[in-house]
Motif scaffolding. Structure first.
Motif, PDB file in Angstrom:
ATOM      1  N   THR A  52       0.839  -1.205   0.000  1.00 34.45           N
ATOM      2  CA  THR A  52       0.000   0.000   0.000  1.00 34.45           C
ATOM      3  C   THR A  52       0.871   1.251   0.000  1.00 34.45           C
ATOM      4  OG1 THR A  52      -1.777  -1.103   1.211  1.00 34.45           O
ATOM      5  CG2 THR A  52      -1.724   1.292   1.333  1.00 34.45           C
ATOM      6  N   LEU A  53       1.912   1.230   0.829  1.00 33.59           N
ATOM      7  CA  LEU A  53       2.820   2.379   0.923  1.00 33.59           C
ATOM      8  C   LEU A  53       3.582   2.552  -0.402  1.00 33.59           C
ATOM      9  CD1 LEU A  53       3.851   4.499   3.003  1.00 33.59           C
ATOM     10  CD2 LEU A  53       5.698   2.917   3.544  1.00 33.59           C
ATOM     11  N   VAL A  54       4.016   1.434  -0.978  1.00 37.10           N
ATOM     12  CA  VAL A  54       4.733   1.490  -2.258  1.00 37.10           C
ATOM     13  C   VAL A  54       3.831   2.081  -3.345  1.00 37.10           C
ATOM     14  CG1 VAL A  54       5.752   0.088  -4.100  1.00 37.10           C
ATOM     15  CG2 VAL A  54       6.287  -0.414  -1.697  1.00 37.10           C
ATOM     16  N   ASP A  55       2.585   1.605  -3.394  1.00 34.97           N
ATOM     17  CA  ASP A  55       1.673   2.095  -4.435  1.00 34.97           C
ATOM     18  C   ASP A  55       1.405   3.594  -4.281  1.00 34.97           C
ATOM     19  OD1 ASP A  55       1.514  -0.364  -5.635  1.00 34.97           O
ATOM     20  OD2 ASP A  55      -0.258  -0.994  -4.519  1.00 34.97           O
ATOM     21  N   TRP A  56       1.289   4.029  -3.038  1.00 35.36           N
ATOM     22  CA  TRP A  56       1.065   5.461  -2.794  1.00 35.36           C
ATOM     23  C   TRP A  56       2.303   6.261  -3.223  1.00 35.36           C
ATOM     24  CZ3 TRP A  56      -0.460   7.851   2.629  1.00 35.36           C
ATOM     25  CH2 TRP A  56      -0.945   9.158   2.418  1.00 35.36           C
ATOM     26  N   ALA A  57       3.483   5.743  -2.889  1.00 37.47           N
ATOM     27  CA  ALA A  57       4.717   6.436  -3.291  1.00 37.47           C
ATOM     28  C   ALA A  57       4.817   6.506  -4.817  1.00 37.47           C
ATOM     29  CB  ALA A  57       5.931   5.718  -2.700  1.00 37.47           C
ATOM     30  N   LEU A  58       4.418   5.433  -5.485  1.00 40.81           N
ATOM     31  CA  LEU A  58       4.463   5.442  -6.956  1.00 40.81           C
ATOM     32  C   LEU A  58       3.474   6.458  -7.528  1.00 40.81           C
ATOM     33  CD1 LEU A  58       4.875   1.639  -7.728  1.00 40.81           C
ATOM     34  CD2 LEU A  58       6.592   3.454  -7.941  1.00 40.81           C
ATOM     35  N   GLU A  59       2.324   6.575  -6.871  1.00 48.15           N
ATOM     36  CA  GLU A  59       1.330   7.577  -7.266  1.00 48.15           C
ATOM     37  C   GLU A  59       1.945   8.982  -7.142  1.00 48.15           C
ATOM     38  OE1 GLU A  59      -2.284   6.924  -4.940  1.00 48.15           O
ATOM     39  OE2 GLU A  59      -2.644   9.087  -5.008  1.00 48.15           O
ATOM     40  N   ARG A  60       2.652   9.236  -6.051  1.00 47.38           N
ATOM     41  CA  ARG A  60       3.306  10.538  -5.867  1.00 47.38           C
ATOM     42  C   ARG A  60       4.383  10.738  -6.935  1.00 47.38           C
ATOM     43  NH1 ARG A  60       0.339  13.673  -4.554  1.00 47.38           N
ATOM     44  NH2 ARG A  60       2.098  14.926  -5.199  1.00 47.38           N
ATOM     45  N   LEU A  61       5.152   9.680  -7.212  1.00 42.06           N
ATOM     46  CA  LEU A  61       6.243   9.799  -8.191  1.00 42.06           C
ATOM     47  C   LEU A  61       5.707  10.106  -9.581  1.00 42.06           C
ATOM     48  CD1 LEU A  61       8.682   6.965  -7.030  1.00 42.06           C
ATOM     49  CD2 LEU A  61       9.167   9.429  -7.120  1.00 42.06           C
ATOM     50  N   GLN A  62       4.479   9.622  -9.851  1.00 45.55           N
ATOM     51  CA  GLN A  62       3.873   9.882 -11.159  1.00 45.55           C
ATOM     52  C   GLN A  62       3.704  11.371 -11.410  1.00 45.55           C
ATOM     53  OE1 GLN A  62       0.194   7.775 -11.743  1.00 45.55           O
ATOM     54  NE2 GLN A  62       1.361   5.962 -12.362  1.00 45.55           N
ATOM     55  N   ALA A  63       3.515  12.109 -10.321  1.00 47.34           N
ATOM     56  CA  ALA A  63       3.305  13.551 -10.443  1.00 47.34           C
ATOM     57  C   ALA A  63       4.633  14.298 -10.561  1.00 47.34           C
ATOM     58  CB  ALA A  63       2.529  14.056  -9.222  1.00 47.34           C
ATOM     59  N   LEU A  64       5.738  13.555 -10.476  1.00 47.99           N
ATOM     60  CA  LEU A  64       7.055  14.205 -10.468  1.00 47.99           C
ATOM     61  C   LEU A  64       7.806  13.904 -11.757  1.00 47.99           C
ATOM     62  CD1 LEU A  64       7.995  13.274  -6.804  1.00 47.99           C
ATOM     63  CD2 LEU A  64       7.581  15.595  -7.650  1.00 47.99           C
ATOM     64  N   PRO A  65       8.672  14.813 -12.172  1.00 50.17           N
ATOM     65  CA  PRO A  65       9.445  14.581 -13.396  1.00 50.17           C
ATOM     66  C   PRO A  65      10.487  13.481 -13.188  1.00 50.17           C
ATOM     67  CG  PRO A  65      10.176  16.586 -12.304  1.00 50.17           C
ATOM     68  CD  PRO A  65       8.982  16.099 -11.544  1.00 50.17           C
ATOM     69  N   GLY A  95      13.849  11.501 -12.569  1.00 51.13           N
ATOM     70  CA  GLY A  95      14.975  11.873 -11.719  1.00 51.13           C
ATOM     71  C   GLY A  95      14.571  12.315 -10.337  1.00 51.13           C
ATOM     72  N   ALA A  96      13.287  12.146  -9.979  1.00 47.43           N
ATOM     73  CA  ALA A  96      12.839  12.531  -8.639  1.00 47.43           C
ATOM     74  C   ALA A  96      13.641  11.767  -7.592  1.00 47.43           C
ATOM     75  CB  ALA A  96      11.353  12.226  -8.474  1.00 47.43           C
ATOM     76  N   ARG A  97      13.799  12.416  -6.424  1.00 52.33           N
ATOM     77  CA  ARG A  97      14.613  11.800  -5.365  1.00 52.33           C
ATOM     78  C   ARG A  97      13.719  11.289  -4.251  1.00 52.33           C
ATOM     79  NH1 ARG A  97      19.190  14.946  -2.997  1.00 52.33           N
ATOM     80  NH2 ARG A  97      20.494  13.165  -3.542  1.00 52.33           N
ATOM     81  N   VAL A  98      13.953  10.021  -3.861  1.00 50.29           N
ATOM     82  CA  VAL A  98      13.133   9.417  -2.817  1.00 50.29           C
ATOM     83  C   VAL A  98      14.026   8.640  -1.859  1.00 50.29           C
ATOM     84  CG1 VAL A  98      12.546   7.640  -4.507  1.00 50.29           C
ATOM     85  CG2 VAL A  98      11.307   7.696  -2.379  1.00 50.29           C
ATOM     86  N   VAL A  99      13.690   8.682  -0.581  1.00 52.95           N
ATOM     87  CA  VAL A  99      14.445   7.899   0.407  1.00 52.95           C
ATOM     88  C   VAL A  99      13.498   7.052   1.248  1.00 52.95           C
ATOM     89  CG1 VAL A  99      14.514   9.801   2.123  1.00 52.95           C
ATOM     90  CG2 VAL A  99      16.211   7.949   2.214  1.00 52.95           C
ATOM     91  N   ALA A 144      11.331  -1.872  -4.638  1.00 53.35           N
ATOM     92  CA  ALA A 144      10.070  -1.873  -5.400  1.00 53.35           C
ATOM     93  C   ALA A 144       9.906  -0.543  -6.137  1.00 53.35           C
ATOM     94  CB  ALA A 144       8.886  -2.127  -4.477  1.00 53.35           C
ATOM     95  N   LEU A 145      10.295   0.557  -5.481  1.00 51.27           N
ATOM     96  CA  LEU A 145      10.185   1.869  -6.132  1.00 51.27           C
ATOM     97  C   LEU A 145      11.165   1.982  -7.299  1.00 51.27           C
ATOM     98  CD1 LEU A 145       9.771   4.206  -3.010  1.00 51.27           C
ATOM     99  CD2 LEU A 145       8.007   3.369  -4.585  1.00 51.27           C
ATOM    100  N   LYS A 146      12.395   1.534  -7.077  1.00 49.00           N
ATOM    101  CA  LYS A 146      13.410   1.625  -8.135  1.00 49.00           C
ATOM    102  C   LYS A 146      13.035   0.742  -9.325  1.00 49.00           C
ATOM    103  CE  LYS A 146      17.319   2.997  -9.900  1.00 49.00           C
ATOM    104  NZ  LYS A 146      17.509   4.397 -10.301  1.00 49.00           N
ATOM    105  N   ALA A 147      12.438  -0.427  -9.013  1.00 51.82           N
ATOM    106  CA  ALA A 147      12.040  -1.339 -10.105  1.00 51.82           C
ATOM    107  C   ALA A 147      10.950  -0.709 -10.957  1.00 51.82           C
ATOM    108  CB  ALA A 147      11.556  -2.671  -9.517  1.00 51.82           C
ATOM    109  N   ALA A 148      10.022  -0.013 -10.304  1.00 47.84           N
ATOM    110  CA  ALA A 148       8.906   0.578 -11.043  1.00 47.84           C
ATOM    111  C   ALA A 148       9.279   1.905 -11.678  1.00 47.84           C
ATOM    112  CB  ALA A 148       7.705   0.770 -10.112  1.00 47.84           C
ATOM    113  N   ARG A 149      10.220   2.617 -11.082  1.00 47.68           N
ATOM    114  CA  ARG A 149      10.645   3.920 -11.588  1.00 47.68           C
ATOM    115  C   ARG A 149      12.174   3.986 -11.673  1.00 47.68           C
ATOM    116  NH1 ARG A 149       7.315   8.607 -11.784  1.00 47.68           N
ATOM    117  NH2 ARG A 149       9.289   9.626 -12.308  1.00 47.68           N
ATOM    118  N   PRO A 150      12.740   3.316 -12.678  1.00 44.83           N
ATOM    119  CA  PRO A 150      14.210   3.257 -12.785  1.00 44.83           C
ATOM    120  C   PRO A 150      14.848   4.644 -12.890  1.00 44.83           C
ATOM    121  CG  PRO A 150      13.165   1.759 -14.352  1.00 44.83           C
ATOM    122  CD  PRO A 150      12.063   2.575 -13.740  1.00 44.83           C
TER     123      PRO A 150
END
Ligand code: GLN
Length: 275
Positions: free
Chosen positions: A93-106, A108-112, A124-130
């Protein structure tokens, strides 16, 4: 003994079907479909002896993931050890929400991912958003080694950082991110459920006390490491959503939102930092 006989005996002993298949897959080095298609194949005496040992350990409460050494999470096969929490489906659930947020970002977005354990969320985030620049921290060198090994095995590049225990942001220096995510220890110190989780690292499950200390530290410290408009997303206990929303409000975050786990409970709370 044949596979179908081994399965029947295990189920009669109270083992769950998924566990019985998981152990046999591991011992025979095959997929579940193979076991079903070849259920008249014989286990070697060594495989049968090993199956008996592992199903006794499973019956005594050891998680299947520790017995076989891995767990599936968000489509990835992650190695785990007793130094890492077993990744939970709820954390997807947390991963999916983070991916939803990343979708709104250009790109090269930075996430920790703070307190990454086996690396589950970060990987999981890196796999979905290389394209994303993913960082991950943990205070356990043994856990971080497992996470790093998972990253190498999956060819996913993450910036791994060893944190000091209780110091959630120290290893980040002055780095800032678009997104901070964490599944911290959040179970109360006296929660009776901890007994059933006794095979997992206690420090990954509970900070003691009311269970909120790490969530408090995360809420209080995150804004110093967020870029303008950056979000903090937290997993927490099923009954902590309102308290965590309150903590975010106090720390200067805008209207908190929630996300639900597979049981329909508010398992994650997050918000953007007000700028
Ligand atoms: N969700 C886990 C459990 O209740 C706990 C994970 C955690 O403390 N971060 O089993």
């Amino acid at each position: 003994m044949r596979i179908d006989e081994a399965l029947r005996a295990a189920l009669a002993n109270g083992l769950e079907r998924a566990d019985a298949f998981g152990l046999l897959q591991h011992l025979m080095g095959v997929e579940r479909a193979w076991l079903i298609a070849h259920d008249d194949a014989l286990l070697s005496p060594e495989q049968q002896a090993a199956f008996d040992v592992l199903r006794a350990r499973r019956a005594a409460g050891e998680p299947l993931a520790y017995l076989v050494g891995y767990k599936e999470f968000h489509g990835l096969r992650l190695n785990v050890s007793t130094a890492t929490l077993v990744p939970r489906p709820d954390t997807e659930t947390l991963v999916d929400w983070a991916l939803e947020r990343l979708q709104a970002l250009p790109p090269g977005a930075r996430v920790v991912d703070l307190g990454t354990g086996s690396g589950a969320i970060a990987l999981a985030l890196k796999a979905a958003r290389p394209d994303a620049e993913v960082w991950a921290t943990d205070a356990s060198p043994a856990a971080l080694a497992v996470a790093q090994g998972n990253g190498e095995g999956l060819h996913l590049a993450v910036h791994w950082r060893l944190a000091r225990s209780g110091d959630w942001f120290g290893s980040l220096g002055s780095e800032r991110f678009d997104l901070i995510v964490s599944n911290p220890p959040y179970i109360a110190g006296q929660d009776p459920h901890l007994a059933a989780l006794r095979h997992e690292p206690l420090t990954a499950l509970t900070p003691g006390g009311d269970g909120l200390d790490d969530l408090r530290r995360l809420a209080a410290g995150a804004s110093a490491h967020l870029r303008p408009g950056g979000w903090l997303l937290l997993e927490h206990g099923f009954d902590q959503a309102d308290v965590v929303a309150g903590l975010l409000g106090i720390a200067g975050f805008a209207a908190p939102q929630h996300r639900f786990d597979l049981a329909g409970l508010r398992r994650c709370t997050g918000a953007a930092f007000r700028t």
